[in-house]
Design an enzyme around this catalytic site. Structure first.
Site: not given
Ligand code: NAP
Length: 498
Positions: A287, A155, A253
């Site tokens: 987020c 995102n 985060e």
């Molecule tokens: P996600 O599915 O958890 O993916 C985030 C990253 O983690 C991707 O690069 C993903 O790789 C990787 N990942 C997935 N499974 C993993 C595993 N088992 N081990 C290590 N890495 C793994 O999250 P998303 O859907 O992309 O992002 C949206 C979320 O991010 C929302 O909940 C949002 O609130 C949060 N967010 C938080 C902040 C903050 O600063 N608090 C900022 C932005 C977003 P792949 O996708 O390539 O498989």
């Protein structure tokens, strides 16, 4: 407007200054059109291992480069990002969908971070402090951790990577970066920028691939001493438990369920603007997106009316078109999740005032679009008011008092961002004290962080670390206490004191 293009149709890993082809790939889809933009490698654990081995060698040398010289590279990165801002923004819109204006803003955040962290090359402050004993000197200083792993979400494909990699690099670490598979283009472009900036090979390495393979291999790798992760709650918790088992430092985060409070003395039109920007910008996929509006009952009707009128003005479509305000949803899974919450909200008894459906707009009908959605008469306990939906969906909760508003705001598992609209200065100060979130806005929406302040949240949003700001350095450095005894004799602390 001229639309930029990539000079390749297949990305490659960037390891130790080499562009490494790994064979297996998957398409990167433009969420606005459904078209394939480029192929991205699906690497495995062996690429991670190769990158870490190379990074370890590079880091030894890099740690010895004086920090002001390390910073010179970041200045160069900042200049190149500035020069390429429009190119980066357009590519970002293509891979992520956010509208161009926001994509430019995200790239600007990276540029700001480059110059800010470059400045840290001449600070990286520690402390000097008096020693207990005569002829003894005491100080604390930051030391790099070694090779660090950063895992980023789709995102904010460039800003979040800069929040993590720039402090890591200026502090003398080497980095292995795994970007989200949905949005690898910003990683490719940033790696090229680093390559041209004179960063020694092996200090920044990009390994593309799925979280379940590359991400997991990073978390498991014994030589990656830090994992800095931004993403979903579920993934973050798994990473935390594995890192805990290995005593590996981990910075998390994660999600948010951010609210805007609108008090009865608020400037309602300003509040509406804040809600529109925070709830529907990036199609609610931030987020920090506002997904709850906590409104004083006295102004509920007025707010609702004005909000609905402004929602009707929102233009939805391909973010490359400058007239568009709301872009697409990242993928089918994201759409399905949002659609599920429509049924959940209705079943819970919330009143659907606007939106609630998928849209067939865009270039060829193949994009993922969802109508900006407003649920009214929601209660604080409903799932639509508690769980992260990650789409253009807002629940309106009515309250009777300031105290109730604070309680509702704090009554969720997350604690990232909050906002209050009020003209009462006493309420302003009470709110900034009592809102249990890492970020608080007054008379502004829930999004709009500046890079020189700490970014992160309380409770389920993370584990107490912060991205960006000088605080980000704490993730990527160890504190070292140094004592220099110049008395010429052995002086024992706490013992040889008279
Ligand atoms: P996600 O599915 O958890 O993916 C985030 C990253 O983690 C991707 O690069 C993903 O790789 C990787 N990942 C997935 N499974 C993993 C595993 N088992 N081990 C290590 N890495 C793994 O999250 P998303 O859907 O992309 O992002 C949206 C979320 O991010 C929302 O909940 C949002 O609130 C949060 N967010 C938080 C902040 C903050 O600063 N608090 C900022 C932005 C977003 P792949 O996708 O390539 O498989």
């Amino acid at each position: 407007m001229t639309v930029v293009s990539l000079e390749t149709n297949k990305l490659a890993n960037y390891i130790s200054g080499q562009w490494v082809d790994v064979g297996n790939t998957t398409p990167v889809i433009n969420p606005a059109t459904g078209d394939t933009i480029v192929e991205v490698p699906l690497s495995d654990a062996s690429s991670v291992d190769h990158a870490v081995t190379q990074a370890k060698k590079a880091q030894k040398e890099w740690a010895l480069v004086p920090a002001p010289q390390r910073a010179e590279v970041l200045y160069q990165v900042g200049y190149l990002m500035k020069e390429r801002k429009e190119r980066l923004a357009q590519l970002l819109t293509m891979e992520n969908g956010k509208v161009l204006e926001e994509a430019r803003g995200e790239v600007q955040e990276g540029i700001d971070m480059a110059f800010y962290m470059a400045g840290e090359g001449r600070r990286l402050f520690g402390q000097t402090t008096p020693a207990e004993l005569k002829d003894k000197f005491a100080m604390s200083q930051r030391a790099p951790v070694g090779v660090v792993g950063i895992i980023t979400p789709w995102n904010f494909p460039i800003a979040i990577a800069t929040w993590k990699s720039f402090p890591a690099i200026v502090a003398g670490n080497a980095v292995i970066w795994k970007p989200a598979t949905e949005t690898p283009i910003m990683a490719y472009e940033l790696a090229k920028i680093f390559e041209e900036s004179g960063l020694p090979v092996g200090v920044l390495n990009v390994v593309f691939g799925a979280g379940s393979s590359v991400g997991d291999a990073m978390v498991q790798h014994k030589d990656l001493r830090v994992i800095s992760f931004t993403g979903s709650d579920a993934t973050g918790r798994n990473i935390a438990s594995e890192c805990g088992r290995q005593l590996k430092k981990v910075s998390l985060e994660m999600g948010g369920k951010n609210a805007i409070i609108v008090m009865d003395d608020a400037d309602i039109d300003l509040a509406v603007e804040g809600i529109i920007w925070s709830a529907f910008g990036t199609s609610g996929q931030r987020c920090t997106a506002c997904s709850r509006v906590i409104v004083h009952e006295k102004v509920k009707e007025t707010l609702e009316e004005r909000l609905l009128a402004k929602m009707e003005e929102l233009t939805i479509g391909n973010g490359l078109d400058e007239s568009i305000k709301v872009g697409p949803i990242i993928n089918k899974a994201g759409m399905d999740k949002i659609k599920d919450y429509m049924e959940i909200g209705k079943a819970e008894g919330a009143k659907l005032l606007a939106g609630g459906y998928e849209l067939n707009v865009g270039d060829n009908g193949k994009g993922n679009y969802f109508a900006p959605t407003l649920f009214s008469n929601a209660t604080a306990e409903m799932r639509i008011s508690q769980e992260e939906i990650f789409g253009p969906v807002v629940s309106l909760i009515s309250v009777k008092s300031f105290e109730e508003a604070i309680e509702v705001n704090n009554g969720v598992d997350f604690g990232l961002s909050s906002s209050i609209f009020t003209t009462d200065v006493n309420r302003v100060f009470q709110a900034q004290r009592d809102l249990d979130t890492g970020i608080v806005y007054v008379n502004a929406g829930t999004s709009g962080a500046e890079i020189h302040l700490p970014f992160g949240g309380t409770k389920g949003t993370g584990n107490g670390h912060r991205d960006s700001g000088v605080q980000a350095l704490d993730v990527f450095t160890e504190w070292k206490a140094v004592y220099v005894d110049y008395s010429g004799k052995l002086q024992r602390a706490q013992i040889d004191v008279d």
